[in-house]
Design an enzyme around this catalytic site. Structure first.
Site, PDB file in Angstrom:
ATOM      1  N   GLY A  40      11.950   4.577 -20.202  1.00 19.32           N
ATOM      2  CA  GLY A  40      10.619   5.077 -20.510  1.00 19.32           C
ATOM      3  C   GLY A  40       9.943   5.801 -19.360  1.00 19.32           C
ATOM      4  O   GLY A  40      10.555   6.144 -18.345  1.00 19.32           O
ATOM      5  N   GLY A 197      -8.665   7.136 -10.804  1.00 20.14           N
ATOM      6  CA  GLY A 197      -7.989   5.893 -11.128  1.00 20.14           C
ATOM      7  C   GLY A 197      -6.709   5.781 -10.319  1.00 20.14           C
ATOM      8  O   GLY A 197      -6.478   6.555  -9.382  1.00 20.14           O
ATOM      9  N   HIS A 460       2.367 -18.982   9.329  1.00 12.24           N
ATOM     10  CA  HIS A 460       1.775 -18.200  10.418  1.00 12.24           C
ATOM     11  C   HIS A 460       2.884 -17.614  11.274  1.00 12.24           C
ATOM     12  O   HIS A 460       3.862 -18.288  11.567  1.00 12.24           O
ATOM     13  CB  HIS A 460       0.891 -19.098  11.286  1.00 12.24           C
ATOM     14  CG  HIS A 460       0.354 -18.408  12.511  1.00 12.24           C
ATOM     15  ND1 HIS A 460      -0.736 -17.569  12.463  1.00 12.24           N
ATOM     16  CD2 HIS A 460       0.777 -18.423  13.801  1.00 12.24           C
ATOM     17  CE1 HIS A 460      -0.966 -17.103  13.682  1.00 12.24           C
ATOM     18  NE2 HIS A 460      -0.067 -17.606  14.511  1.00 12.24           N
TER      19      HIS A 460
END
Length: 481
Positions: A40, A197, A460
């Site tokens: 698509g 957009g 971290h």
């Protein structure tokens, strides 16, 4: 006699091919109909190839600023337009082939052509009137063609196409949609982008990074109108620092074409008109569903503002006819389409635990620089709903990993219900936030409270630490700000 299936899907975009795979996994005899290219728009002309283009723009930016990282690059750095486009198309082709492999692996029949519903449970597939914009790779072995096919369940996943404004119709040469913008033969020196957009801003960023003078025209009062106002304001400042010109509360009313340029008449809020000349114009004013020539009227399938009306499981008002993805309405996002496809097929199969799609928990991402990602309510919408809220925030400039990366511009913002501690929304702008937003999406789906987020140990040094700090800040407990 019509060849029979349990499930037929019309359209092989993210929603369609994922629905086909899940259908086959659940034991249904499945077929998928495609008229143009497997995967698509998203895979071939949207999500994937644009990210390849944006990656080239990102590398270009780094190469042009080596001193920021203690490096030297001798000589000039320039864009090879053909090379940039070729890389993007190869990325797309690779994934296109992957969809064909998935169909074969899951024993999904591919029917090549254009489908039309003739009655409940039946479609006729004719020759496709749509020609691919570039050669189609080899189709899976055993691909079927024109004919009549039947199935108890027919899922429409035909996607959407660029919206066209009267008088400013794309011509493929001077006025582009995202199709032409993705494969420029040469880089324009100047560009006007109509609409801010996700599509408009991503192309505005790409072409600006490649050296074009870019003007963005937006009819609403803020860029990226669906985003939190604070994020939009920050984004606008960053885009303007990059050299973009942004006109808000303005609209293009007329376009004059010259031999190799356009002149746009831009009407501003005060009624004055500014004429802007540019080499090319990109029309990015939204998309509309592909609902035409499907036989919907004949079957009485209800539509709503150019899309197919469905419930939370993709069911239309006609028994045995379903719709998913962009053609089923907003938000028009590939990941929404994929999830809708799974939900739709699992509901058909009465699969345990399936529940309707909750659109309030679908994240949105824009892959410009800085990146933007969000989920849930904006601060403005939460207040409009009468919510009593707590709002927390944390700046990239106070995060060790962001500083080390040289990406210290941006912030994380979280919105909580003051009474219950429910996470109502999260909004992020800065480096790699499109990869971070899933943490908040998971938290919202698990109905996680602020207390549970505070007790979660984040690694971290990472950018993700800012997510926890933003939560802490909402409750007056931030540790590093």
């Amino acid at each position: 006699m019509a060849e029979s299936y349990d499930v037929i899907i019309i359209g092989s975009g993210p929603g369609g091919y994922v629905a086909a795979v899940r259908s086959a996994q659940l034991g249904f005899k499945t077929a998928i109909v495609e008229r143009e290219h497997l995967g698509g728009i998203c895979l071939n002309w949207g999500c994937i190839p644009t990210k390849a283009l944006l990656r080239s723009a990102e590398i270009m930016h780094y190469a042009q600023h080596p001193s920021a990282y203690g490096l030297k690059i001798d000589g000039t750095v320039s864009a090879d337009t053909a090379g940039v486009v070729d890389r993007s198309r190869k990325v797309s082709l690779r994934l296109n082939n992957g969809v064909g492999f998935l169909m074969k692996k899951n024993k999904v029949d591919v029917i090549w052509g254009e489908a039309r519903l003739t009655k409940p449970g039946e479609i006729v597939v004719g020759k496709s009137a749509k020609k691919p914009m570039e050669p189609q790779p080899p189709l899976p072995k055993g691909t079927k063609g024109e004919g009549t096919y039947s199935a108890k369940h027919i899922i429409i996943a035909t996607g959407a196409r660029p919206r066209v404004l009267p008088g400013i119709e794309p011509d493929g040469r001077l006025i582009w949609t995202y199709f032409e913008a993705m494969v420029p033969k040469e880089m324009p020196k100047s560009l006007l982008v109509m609409g801010s957009g996700a599509i408009g801003i991503e192309f505005a960023y790409f072409y600006r990074a490649m050296g074009a003078e870019v003007t963005v025209v937006e009819v609403l009062p803020q860029v990226m109108p669906v985003e939190d106002a604070e994020v939009s304001k920050f984004a606008q400042r960053q885009f303007e620092k990059q050299g973009m010109k942004i006109l808000l509360e303005a609209k293009v009313t007329k376009v004059e074409k010259e031999a190799n340029s356009i002149t746009a008449h831009v009407e501003k809020k005060d009624g004055t008109v500014e004429k802007i000349t540019a080499d090319r114009l990109i029309s990015a004013v939204g998309v509309q569903g592909n609902i035409e020539n499907l036989g919907l009227e004949q079957l009485g399938v209800k539509t709503d503002r150019g899309t197919i009306a469905v419930d939370g499981y993709g069911r239309t008002n006609v028994q045995g006819v379903y719709a998913i993805g962009d053609v089923a309405g907003p938000p028009m996002l590939a990941h929404k389409a994929e999830h809708e496809g799974v939900i739709c097929v699992e509901k058909i199969a009465n699969f345990p635990g399936v529940h309707a799609l909750d659109k309030s928990k679908i994240p949105g991402c824009t892959y410009c620089s800085p990146q933007v990602a969000s989920v849930g309510l904006t601060e403005q919408k939460a207040k409009a709903e009468g919510r009593d809220i707590r709002v927390g925030g944390f700046q990239f400039g106070a995060n060790g990993k962001a500083i080390a990366l040289g990406e210290d511009q941006g912030f994380v913002k979280t919105i909580f219900d003051k009474k219950t501690g429910e996470l109502l929304g999260a909004h992020m702008i800065g480096a790699e936030v499109t990869e971070l937003i899933q943490g908040f999406v998971v938290a919202m789906n698990l109905e996680t409270t602020e207390e549970e987020l505070m007790h979660t140990v984040f690694p971290h040094p990472t950018l993700s630490e800012m997510m926890k700090e933003s939560v802490l800040d909402a409750y007056g407990r931030a540790l590093n700000a």
